[in-house]
Design a protein around this motif. Structure first.
Motif, PDB file in Angstrom:
ATOM      1  N   VAL A 160       0.850  -1.188   0.000  1.00 32.15           N
ATOM      2  CA  VAL A 160       0.000   0.000   0.000  1.00 32.15           C
ATOM      3  C   VAL A 160       0.886   1.238   0.000  1.00 32.15           C
ATOM      4  CG1 VAL A 160      -0.141   0.033   2.535  1.00 32.15           C
ATOM      5  CG2 VAL A 160      -1.917   1.174   1.175  1.00 32.15           C
ATOM      6  N   GLU A 161       0.444   2.278  -0.693  1.00 33.60           N
ATOM      7  CA  GLU A 161       1.139   3.567  -0.698  1.00 33.60           C
ATOM      8  C   GLU A 161       0.669   4.337   0.532  1.00 33.60           C
ATOM      9  OE1 GLU A 161      -0.937   2.455  -2.966  1.00 33.60           O
ATOM     10  OE2 GLU A 161       0.035   2.220  -4.907  1.00 33.60           O
ATOM     11  N   ALA A 162       1.215   3.970   1.683  1.00 31.03           N
ATOM     12  CA  ALA A 162       0.645   4.378   2.970  1.00 31.03           C
ATOM     13  C   ALA A 162       1.019   5.786   3.398  1.00 31.03           C
ATOM     14  CB  ALA A 162       1.087   3.389   4.060  1.00 31.03           C
ATOM     15  N   HIS A 163       2.119   6.322   2.888  1.00 41.15           N
ATOM     16  CA  HIS A 163       2.575   7.622   3.375  1.00 41.15           C
ATOM     17  C   HIS A 163       1.562   8.716   3.036  1.00 41.15           C
ATOM     18  CE1 HIS A 163       5.083  11.198   3.911  1.00 41.15           C
ATOM     19  NE2 HIS A 163       5.784  10.435   4.731  1.00 41.15           N
ATOM     20  N   PRO A 164       1.302   9.652   3.964  1.00 45.49           N
ATOM     21  CA  PRO A 164       0.303  10.701   3.701  1.00 45.49           C
ATOM     22  C   PRO A 164       0.568  11.502   2.433  1.00 45.49           C
ATOM     23  CG  PRO A 164       0.918  10.694   6.021  1.00 45.49           C
ATOM     24  CD  PRO A 164       1.836   9.725   5.347  1.00 45.49           C
ATOM     25  N   ILE A 167      -1.974   8.715  -4.926  1.00 46.71           N
ATOM     26  CA  ILE A 167      -1.614   7.430  -5.526  1.00 46.71           C
ATOM     27  C   ILE A 167      -2.443   6.318  -4.894  1.00 46.71           C
ATOM     28  CG2 ILE A 167       0.226   5.762  -5.890  1.00 46.71           C
ATOM     29  CD1 ILE A 167       0.693   8.223  -7.508  1.00 46.71           C
ATOM     30  N   ARG A 168      -2.507   6.323  -3.575  1.00 45.21           N
ATOM     31  CA  ARG A 168      -3.219   5.259  -2.864  1.00 45.21           C
ATOM     32  C   ARG A 168      -4.697   5.211  -3.252  1.00 45.21           C
ATOM     33  NH1 ARG A 168      -2.046   6.875   1.658  1.00 45.21           N
ATOM     34  NH2 ARG A 168      -3.945   7.875   2.387  1.00 45.21           N
ATOM     35  N   GLU A 169      -5.312   6.361  -3.407  1.00 46.13           N
ATOM     36  CA  GLU A 169      -6.746   6.399  -3.693  1.00 46.13           C
ATOM     37  C   GLU A 169      -7.074   6.101  -5.150  1.00 46.13           C
ATOM     38  OE1 GLU A 169      -7.971  10.237  -2.358  1.00 46.13           O
ATOM     39  OE2 GLU A 169      -8.031   9.654  -0.232  1.00 46.13           O
ATOM     40  N   THR A 170      -6.111   6.264  -6.038  1.00 41.53           N
ATOM     41  CA  THR A 170      -6.364   6.095  -7.468  1.00 41.53           C
ATOM     42  C   THR A 170      -5.814   4.792  -8.013  1.00 41.53           C
ATOM     43  OG1 THR A 170      -6.180   8.509  -7.661  1.00 41.53           O
ATOM     44  CG2 THR A 170      -6.210   7.249  -9.711  1.00 41.53           C
ATOM     45  N   ASN A 171      -4.687   4.348  -7.492  1.00 38.88           N
ATOM     46  CA  ASN A 171      -3.984   3.183  -8.027  1.00 38.88           C
ATOM     47  C   ASN A 171      -4.511   1.902  -7.376  1.00 38.88           C
ATOM     48  OD1 ASN A 171      -2.009   1.781  -9.520  1.00 38.88           O
ATOM     49  ND2 ASN A 171      -0.575   1.850  -7.807  1.00 38.88           N
ATOM     50  N   PHE A 172      -5.787   1.584  -7.654  1.00 44.60           N
ATOM     51  CA  PHE A 172      -6.350   0.415  -6.994  1.00 44.60           C
ATOM     52  C   PHE A 172      -5.770  -0.874  -7.580  1.00 44.60           C
ATOM     53  CE2 PHE A 172      -9.219   0.187 -10.625  1.00 44.60           C
ATOM     54  CZ  PHE A 172      -9.470  -1.174 -10.738  1.00 44.60           C
ATOM     55  N   LYS A 173      -5.744  -1.923  -6.752  1.00 44.98           N
ATOM     56  CA  LYS A 173      -5.175  -3.207  -7.139  1.00 44.98           C
ATOM     57  C   LYS A 173      -6.266  -4.265  -7.242  1.00 44.98           C
ATOM     58  CE  LYS A 173      -1.608  -0.944  -5.158  1.00 44.98           C
ATOM     59  NZ  LYS A 173      -1.810   0.347  -4.468  1.00 44.98           N
ATOM     60  N   ASN A 174      -5.955  -5.321  -7.985  1.00 49.00           N
ATOM     61  CA  ASN A 174      -6.840  -6.478  -7.990  1.00 49.00           C
ATOM     62  C   ASN A 174      -6.854  -7.118  -6.610  1.00 49.00           C
ATOM     63  OD1 ASN A 174      -7.572  -6.385 -10.729  1.00 49.00           O
ATOM     64  ND2 ASN A 174      -5.696  -7.448 -11.328  1.00 49.00           N
TER      65      ASN A 174
END
Length: 634
Positions: free
Chosen positions: A363-367, A372-379
């Motif tokens: 996960v792209e966890a850094h604030p 990136i975290r909200e857009t780059n969803f994974k299977n």
């Protein structure tokens, strides 16, 4: 085993005579083929041929309507283009060649296409499976691509990334590994590390391991880019690294052996592994796009592979032109769906008794990476397993949680209750991380910002001449930025012309490809200082990219991500020369951005987010007051 030839297609004399000059797409029930008939050389060696399969992710080719020469085909999956007259890919340019079939024209005018099949090394000294007892072969999932294998009296680990970030600061573990992971890892009999990427070769993990057991045997493939090529820069001491030839059994004891196989698309860095315990086969294809060129053993006992997607800077880090948020969302949704069906087909081809999706739990966890975290969803692993079971319901699928264990003997026992074969972690076990210790890792990265090397602008030509990429019509603009990709005082902003490896102040007047990259200053300077590959910048989402024209320059990126020298630049000699040249004074008055109130506010928020503090209105107002009324510290 010797190479053998197999006839894969035969055209009758009339079908051969009907072939048109240029590209011919031949469809058969079992396979599809491409035959190129050379219009300029109709008599001597007129044919070139291949399977109609793109080597990227197995898509099919169609005619490219934009090609006036009628020799180029376009893949329907990702737009890769193949020039059939040369059997080389032209998009991405300067990249791959297509595996050719051998055309054989008989005297009766018929045409045969022959494929040269390389050996299937697992058939050498193949052995039938023996009976195994419950508890004899057990797999325990730890995190991401890390699996513990109990194989009789031996314990083996795959790809231990169990603490800290990967790709500088871009990826973080989504799962909480078992609490005793370090003790169990340090007691292992052997470790396999598939490739150099830091979500598999984790130096934060190996640092802790080396402190407890620096003599643990570690096995890697004999890739052109050695897996441990940056070991010296890491400062980690590991004394028993074993480099294995591809396709050769590594005998551990009478019951256990394994062989490492290369990837068909990235043979210079990616590998996979086949483990044989008493004739029972466990296949781990890891991140390989075409593991062993897609020639894989069938009917193995257990197969595991990646599944998630999202492990690239494209398109998330790109801006300008078509790269709007909406376009990226549509592209990502389409690509993830394609990947699901591709992985499903590979699993069905191998036909394992058990399939486990792993190597995608990050996960792209850094604030700072919220976008990136909200857009780059994974299977999701569950979605892939559902798809596999829809088409092949005899394959047992396993979505693992940290600490969960699969017992192979119980899986193979048709008379027993297979529900006992998988034991989940005890109730109350923490499965997912809800906080990450960002500070120490990012501080270590940002320590590079103040290196004296960056007081002397001559570091730029020294670094790029060390990198060794040139004679390519590409102009690069590199801009150092803050975490939000905004320019900062003290940051460098410069051009590199790779045609002659010069460093102009303005873009040249000639026609050229242009690449503009904004880099987070800490990650950029760490990459330069240690001579690291650019994966930390690109795969770690630590840069933002625009390009004109919108073309992927494979030759450039392949060089900067794989082909850099193994030893870093000689910065010690550089500093001695520069100090002497400048009488010991920095050539730049400013090269270390000040830690002003922007930085103070960010670190306060960084501390609060992992702690899951409630930002009540009064606290928000207080932070705003700090931000607007605290004088800047220059």
């Amino acid at each position: 085993m010797e190479q053998k030839s197999v006839e894969v297609l035969r055209l009758t004399s009339s079908e051969t005579a009907a072939l048109k000059p240029g590209v011919n797409l031949i469809c058969r029930e079992a396979d599809n083929f491409v035959i190129y008939k050379d219009p300029k050389n109709p008599k001597d060696d007129p044919y070139k041929a291949c399977r109609n399969i793109c080597k990227h992710q197995g898509g099919n080719f169609v005619r490219d309507v934009e090609d006036p020469s009628c020799s180029v085909l376009r893949c329907t999956k990702h737009g890769w283009k193949l020039d059939c007259s040369t059997m080389k890919y032209v998009n991405p340019p300067d990249s791959f060649s297509q595996e050719k079939l051998v055309p054989e024209l008989d005297e009766d005018g018929s045409l045969a296409l022959v494929e040269l099949i390389p050996p299937e090394p697992w058939k050498v000294d193949a052995r039938p499976p023996q009976d195994i007892k419950p508890g004899e072969v057990q797999l325990t999932f730890f995190a991401h691509a890390c699996m513990e294998l109990k194989l009789g009296d031996k314990t083996m680990f795959f790809d231990p990334w169990l603490t800290g970030p990967a790709f500088a600061r871009g990826w973080w573990l989504i799962h909480e590994p078992p609490a005793d992971w370090l003790d169990r890892l340090s007691r292992a009999d052997l470790i396999y590390i598939s490739h150099v990427h830091s979500d598999h070769l984790s130096y934060p993990t190996l640092t802790l391991l080396a402190d407890k057991n620096p003599n643990i045997p570690i096995y890697v493939g004999d890739t052109a880019m050695p897996v441990f090529c940056k070991l010296q820069q890491s400062g980690v001491t590991l004394n028993r690294i074993n480099v294995c030839s591809f396709g050769v059994w590594q005998e551990i004891n009478a019951d256990l052996r394994f062989m490492i196989l290369m990837d068909g698309v990235h043979p210079d860095m990616d590998t996979c592994i086949l483990v044989d315990y008493k004739g029972h086969l466990i296949l781990n294809t890891v991140d390989c796009t075409q593991p062993n060129g897609m020639r894989l053993p069938r009917n193995v006992d257990i197969m595991m592979s990646d599944f998630a997607g999202g492990a690239s800077g494209f398109p998330m880090a790109f801006s300008g032109g078509r790269y709007t948020k909406e376009w990226k969302e549509r592209f990502i949704a389409t690509e993830r769906k394609k990947l699901l069906y591709y992985k499903t087909q590979v699993v069905r081809d191998v036909n394992p008794k058990v399939y486990c999706p792993f190597a995608g739990y990050f996960v792209e966890a850094h604030p700072a990476d919220t976008y990136i975290r909200e857009t780059n969803f994974k299977n999701s692993a569950e979605k892939l397993n559902t798809l596999i079971n829809r088409y092949s319901d005899h394959i047992i699928t396993w979505t693992p949680h940290p600490g969960a264990t699969l017992d192979l003997a119980r899986i193979l026992d048709d008379t027993g209750d297979r529900r006992l074969a998988i034991v989940d972690p005890p109730p109350g076990t923490k499965i997912y991380k809800d906080s990450w210790d960002f500070g120490p890792y990012i501080d270590r990265i940002n320590d590079c910002i103040g290196s004296e090397i960056f007081a002397y602008p001559d570091w730029i030509p020294v670094y790029y001449r060390w990198a060794g990429f040139r004679d390519y019509n590409l102009v690069l603009r590199m801009i150092e930025t803050d975490d939000d990709f905004q320019s900062i005082e003290g940051g460098y902003d410069f051009l590199v012309d790779f045609l002659d490896l010069s460093f102009p102040r303005q873009r040249p007047a000639r026609e050229h490809a242009y690449l503009e990259i904004k880099n987070r200053i800490g990650v950029h300077r760490q990459t330069v200082l240690k001579g690291l590959f650019w994966d930390d910048l690109y795969i770690g989402f630590n840069n933002r990219i625009s390009r004109n024209p919108d073309t992927f320059h494979y030759k450039f990126w392949n060089h900067m991500q794989i082909l850099l020298p193994q030893q870093p630049p000689d910065w010690a000699s550089f500093l001695r020369e520069q100090r002497k040249m400048h009488d010991g004074q920095p050539a730049r008055a400013v090269w270390k951005p000040s830690r002003n109130n922007n930085f103070i506010l960010f670190r306060l928020l960084q501390t609060l987010v992992p702690a899951r503090a409630l930002l009540v209105p009064g606290l928000v107002m207080f932070l705003a007051t700090v931000y607007f009324f605290t004088p800047s510290k220059k």
